[in-house]
Design an enzyme around this catalytic site. Structure first.
Site, PDB file in Angstrom:
ATOM      1  N   ARG A 119     -24.225  44.207  37.151  1.00 39.57           N
ATOM      2  CA  ARG A 119     -25.095  43.142  36.634  1.00 39.57           C
ATOM      3  C   ARG A 119     -24.342  41.880  36.198  1.00 39.57           C
ATOM      4  O   ARG A 119     -24.804  41.179  35.305  1.00 39.57           O
ATOM      5  CB  ARG A 119     -25.888  43.683  35.454  1.00 39.57           C
ATOM      6  N   ARG A 138     -18.274  38.519  32.358  1.00 45.72           N
ATOM      7  CA  ARG A 138     -18.249  39.870  31.808  1.00 45.72           C
ATOM      8  C   ARG A 138     -17.941  40.812  32.969  1.00 45.72           C
ATOM      9  O   ARG A 138     -18.104  40.454  34.119  1.00 45.72           O
ATOM     10  CB  ARG A 138     -19.595  40.209  31.192  1.00 45.72           C
ATOM     11  N   TRP A 153     -33.042  50.514  23.967  1.00 48.49           N
ATOM     12  CA  TRP A 153     -33.112  49.734  25.207  1.00 48.49           C
ATOM     13  C   TRP A 153     -33.122  48.242  24.908  1.00 48.49           C
ATOM     14  O   TRP A 153     -32.560  47.436  25.642  1.00 48.49           O
ATOM     15  CB  TRP A 153     -34.379  50.118  26.002  1.00 48.49           C
ATOM     16  N   ASP A 199     -31.708  45.334  23.318  1.00 51.28           N
ATOM     17  CA  ASP A 199     -30.430  44.924  22.739  1.00 51.28           C
ATOM     18  C   ASP A 199     -30.592  44.187  21.424  1.00 51.28           C
ATOM     19  O   ASP A 199     -29.644  44.081  20.648  1.00 51.28           O
ATOM     20  CB  ASP A 199     -29.731  43.949  23.698  1.00 51.28           C
TER      21      ASP A 199
HETATM   22  C1  GLC Z   1     -30.821  43.060  29.368  1.00 51.05           C
HETATM   23  C2  GLC Z   1     -29.735  44.113  29.300  1.00 51.05           C
HETATM   24  C3  GLC Z   1     -30.336  45.490  29.153  1.00 51.05           C
HETATM   25  C4  GLC Z   1     -31.318  45.546  28.011  1.00 51.05           C
HETATM   26  C5  GLC Z   1     -32.354  44.441  28.131  1.00 51.05           C
HETATM   27  C6  GLC Z   1     -33.252  44.368  26.917  1.00 51.05           C
HETATM   28  O1  GLC Z   1     -31.542  43.221  30.542  1.00 51.05           O
HETATM   29  O2  GLC Z   1     -28.934  44.083  30.461  1.00 51.05           O
HETATM   30  O3  GLC Z   1     -29.325  46.438  28.942  1.00 51.05           O
HETATM   31  O4  GLC Z   1     -31.930  46.801  28.022  1.00 51.05           O
HETATM   32  O5  GLC Z   1     -31.698  43.200  28.274  1.00 51.05           O
HETATM   33  O6  GLC Z   1     -32.562  44.001  25.767  1.00 51.05           O
END
Ligand code: GLC
Length: 799
Positions: free
Chosen positions: A333, A343, A490, A492
């Protein structure tokens, strides 16, 4: 407003207007070399790692938005006028020059027509070689002989993104570039063995290795000095900024077409350049390689194809969503025009989810990803949220990793396993289900016994790794008896730390159910009992503590305050707390319908479901970073793409086919093909999020390509709307469709046999299977694996 259309037959997206407001990108390469390529020729290549294996440069957040790139310039040598085979970088007036771009599966074709000269630049990376081929055809459509010069151009990058963008103390003196026997060799002198090359199918009339010579002072890629004067400067240099440009003057009779090939590759002139030049100077080799690439994709796509009454669903599932999901699992990603390689490595949860969705089309890559993730799991059970398997497993990217003398300051040296500051509560749980899914798809039960090291100490079987992941979550339980939120789940930006997360708890139940099923299938009754009991306890706690009368709350903060409750002023209702309550099987029909009705009422819009409502407008660090994000953006009430398919799955589980399809269609980029003034981003792939209704640019899609939504939309559509799923025992067909669908068909390959599935819906129901036949005989589901290479007809009557 539209800029292009889907050519379903050729599986290409065709861009008719090159002046799209943003870059629409594609991904070339299937193994180690990758190019992210925009529809105007901008883009960059890397080898293995976008961060530590850079081949060409990209100016992130640049003006113009997509420079530099992999360009072919053409020049009329009688009149001095010049243009490019892609609209940019020269950018001729679109009223005078005609451009068309075709993004296909791992290739892109630029076509242009200007003043009687037709040109085509086909870009792809063949399967067996680390080289990008630029297959260029130039045709004289005028009635007189024409002299046309053709130039290639790509700007080399220093090997590492950091060196290329920050460390000019070292960086500017690290590379050298020269041309010999028609092959340009870029040498990253600081890293032994790091070379790239540019070659061509002809003996060049001139060349340039020095970027600033080719471009000239106070100019840009739009008007390079070399192209303007009709000849390169034959520049070479040690240190500075470099490029690869090879030039040839062609003479074309009326109606005549000439073909030249450029090659941008990995490795030194001596080791790779000469060999590749020899090989791909023969057009037949280029054609063969392109044919093989087509075959590669045909084989993949054949594993699952559908025909159904929804054109957008068919087109996306049969080609584009699978393609996007495969792209995420292959390149991770961190490489796009927004994420530009700063990153590196693998995000634990992202990779586990990406690898879950395409096991049927890419079992080898998914297996590799699973093993890498297992190697990134601590012996105490959690996953390292972000790590680079190439470093962790002692691998190397194409050399160049010699330590530089520049010191990089770091806050904390080493990591202590008892410190959970960086641990996300969900990471390893995804992997549990991915592994179960891998075994369901492949039938490879032996995989459970494979021994894989932990990231910190010791090693264990895959089965034991999975047990430890579940035991870790069982230990991380808060005062209400549900799972802690830790650094994040999930989401962040929900950072509950010692607080508790409904989403993790629901995911935990889901992962436990998957594992219990697997353990049962393996006859490990002790584990069935143990983990079923853990699940039961969690279910009871969730049922008691998380229901808020109309919907489920999202959790508790560390101070014990409810998150996502009806009485809250903001953040009252969270999408994931509802969809996962249903997906985990916790919410029985009544609560399930109630909470999903609240979702429809408060979160739905014409672009899909918002992640929460109302968006936060006051920072609250007890909840997390989500409260510090603008309203309607990212996690704070945007239409986050990734959770939308979970709501579709939940609706399918509740048997509401109309609503499932309504949600699917609302987010389907295909349906926004003619709404690009709002969407802006590609209509053939999902973005991370679409601005929510609280943002002025409602409907704008951001962060293209790199999103778990591809894999999950694919899963939701194929396994829940069309309902074709594999279990440990066999194939299940359990559709949930709108009542007016009279039927659909799916071709699915599974464990070496083909299943031609025809579903009929004579009574106009959303869900329910009345009868099933296999090759004319009545059977019960699941249907066990049939003979290798057999072709089987399955007829399903809904009712
Ligand atoms: C981004 C991150 C993922 C996370 C999402 C929601 O897509 O890559 O890991 O779950 O944000 O925060």
């Amino acid at each position: 407003m539209r800029y292009g259309y889907f050519d379903d037959e050729r599986r290409e997206y065709v861009i008719e207007r090159a002046d799209v407001p943003v870059s629409w990108t594609n991904y070339l390469g299937r193994a180690k070399m990758c190019t992210v390529l925009g529809h105007n020729g901008g883009g960059y290549s890397f080898y293995e790692s976008a961060e530590r294996g850079r081949i060409t440069r990209f100016r992130a957040n640049g003006v113009p938005l997509d420079r530099p790139g992999h360009y072919v310039y053409l020049r009329d040598d009688e009149e001095g006028d010049y243009w490019s085979a892609s609209w940019q970088p020269v950018g001729k007036q679109l009223s005078k020059a005609k451009y068309e771009v075709r993004h296909g599966l791992s290739y892109t074709k630029f076509q242009c027509r200007y003043r009687g000269i037709e040109a085509e630049q086909l870009m792809f990376i063949p399967l067996g070689d680390d080289v990008e081929l630029w297959d260029v055809r130039i045709k004289n459509r005028s009635k007189r002989e024409r002299k046309v010069s053709v130039f290639s151009y790509a700007e080399f990058s220093l090997h590492r993104v950091a060196l290329d963008n920050q460390d000019f103390q070292m960086g500017l003196y690290a590379g050298g570039c020269s041309c010999k026997n028609g092959v340009i060799d870029y040498d990253f002198f600081y890293g032994p063995g790091v070379n790239h090359f540019m070659a061509s199918s002809f003996a060049p009339d001139s060349f340039d290795c020095v970027r600033d010579k080719f471009i000239g002072s106070y100019r840009s890629e739009t008007n390079p000095a070399a192209v303007e004067r009709g000849r390169c400067f034959n520049s070479e240099a040690l240190t500075g900024n470099h490029c690869g440009s090879l030039h040839k003057q062609l003479v074309l009779k009326p109606g005549e077409e000439k073909r030249v090939i450029f090659m941008l590759g990995v490795g030194s002139r001596e080791k790779s350049g000469y060999r590749i030049k020899k090989k791909f100077s023969q057009p037949v080799e280029v054609d063969k390689a392109f044919g093989k690439l087509g075959e590669h994709w045909r084989e993949k796509l054949e594993v699952l194809q559908c025909e159904c009454p929804d054109a957008g669903l068919s087109s996306m599932i049969n080609t584009w969503t699978l393609y996007q999901a495969e792209t995420c699992v292959t390149w991770s990603r961190f490489a796009s025009f927004v994420e530009v390689g700063g990153r590196t490595g693998l995000g634990y949860r992202d990779t586990a989810q990406d690898a879950m969705s395409v096991i049927h089309t890419n079992p080898e890559k998914c297996r590799q990803r699973i093993v890498e993730l297992l190697c990134g799991q601590s012996s105490t059970g959690f996953g390292l949220h972000l790590f680079d398997p190439l470093l962790l497993m002692g691998g190397e990217t194409a050399g160049g990793d010699a330590a530089l003398p520049t010191v990089v300051p770091s806050a904390k040296a080493g990591r202590d396993n008892s410190d959970l500051a960086d641990v996300c509560a969900d990471d390893a749980l995804w992997l549990v289900v991915t592994i179960c899914q891998f075994v369901r798809e492949t039938g490879d039960s032996g995989f459970w016994d494979e021994v894989v090291p932990f990231e910190d100490q010791g090693k264990a079987t895959v089965y034991e790794h999975v047990r430890r992941a579940l035991e870790f979550s069982a230990r991380q339980v808060g005062r209400s008896g549900i799972c802690k939120g830790l650094r994040a789940d999930w989401n962040d930006c929900i950072n509950l730390r010692g607080g508790e997360s409904a989403m993790v708890s629901f995911m935990f139940i889901w992962a436990l159910d998957n594992f219990v099923e697997a353990a049962g299938f393996l006859g490990r009754q002790g584990d069935v009992k143990k983990f079923r009991a853990i699940g039961e306890k969690m279910r009871v706690a969730c049922g008691k503590k998380l229901w808020d009368g109309k919907w489920f709350i999202r959790g508790f903060t560390a101070k014990g305050k409810k998150l996502g409750a009806q009485k809250d002023r903001q953040g009252k209702l969270f999408l994931n707390a509802q969809s996962w309550a249903v997906m985990s099987g916790l919410a029985e029909a009544k609560r399930g319908r109630m909470c999903m009705d609240a979702v429809k009422r408060h979160l739905f819009s014409r672009y899909g479901l918002h992640l929460l409502w109302p968006a936060f407008d006051k920072p609250d660090d007890d909840i997390g970073f989500v409260t510090r994000v603008y309203k309607g953006i990212k996690e704070n009430g945007s239409i986050f793409s990734h959770p939308n398919p979970w709501a579709i799955i939940a609706e399918c589980m509740l048997g509401r086919g109309e609503r499932a399809l309504e949600y699917y269609r609302a987010m389907n980029p295909y349906e926004q093909n003619d709404d690009i003034e709002n969407r802006q981003a590609e209509p053939y792939s999902y973005c991370q999020f679409v601005n929510g209704k609280d943002h002025a640019a409602f409907g704008r899609a951001n962060h293209p390509w790199l999103s778990g939504s591809a894999g999950w939309f694919y899963t939701a559509a194929t396994q829940y709307i069309l309902g074709v799923r594999v279990t440990f025992e066999g194939l299940i067909i359990d559709p949930c469709v709108p009542k007016e669908w009279s039927g659909f068909s799916v071709r699915r390959k599974w464990r070496g046999a083909t299943y031609e599935i025809k579903v009929k819906n004579p009574n106009g129901v959303c869900k329910g299977v009345k009868s099933v036949t296999l090759n004319g005989q009545a059977v019960k589901l699941p249907i066990g694996p049939q003979g290798q290479r057999s072709v089987n007809e399955i007829e399903v009557i809904m009712g």
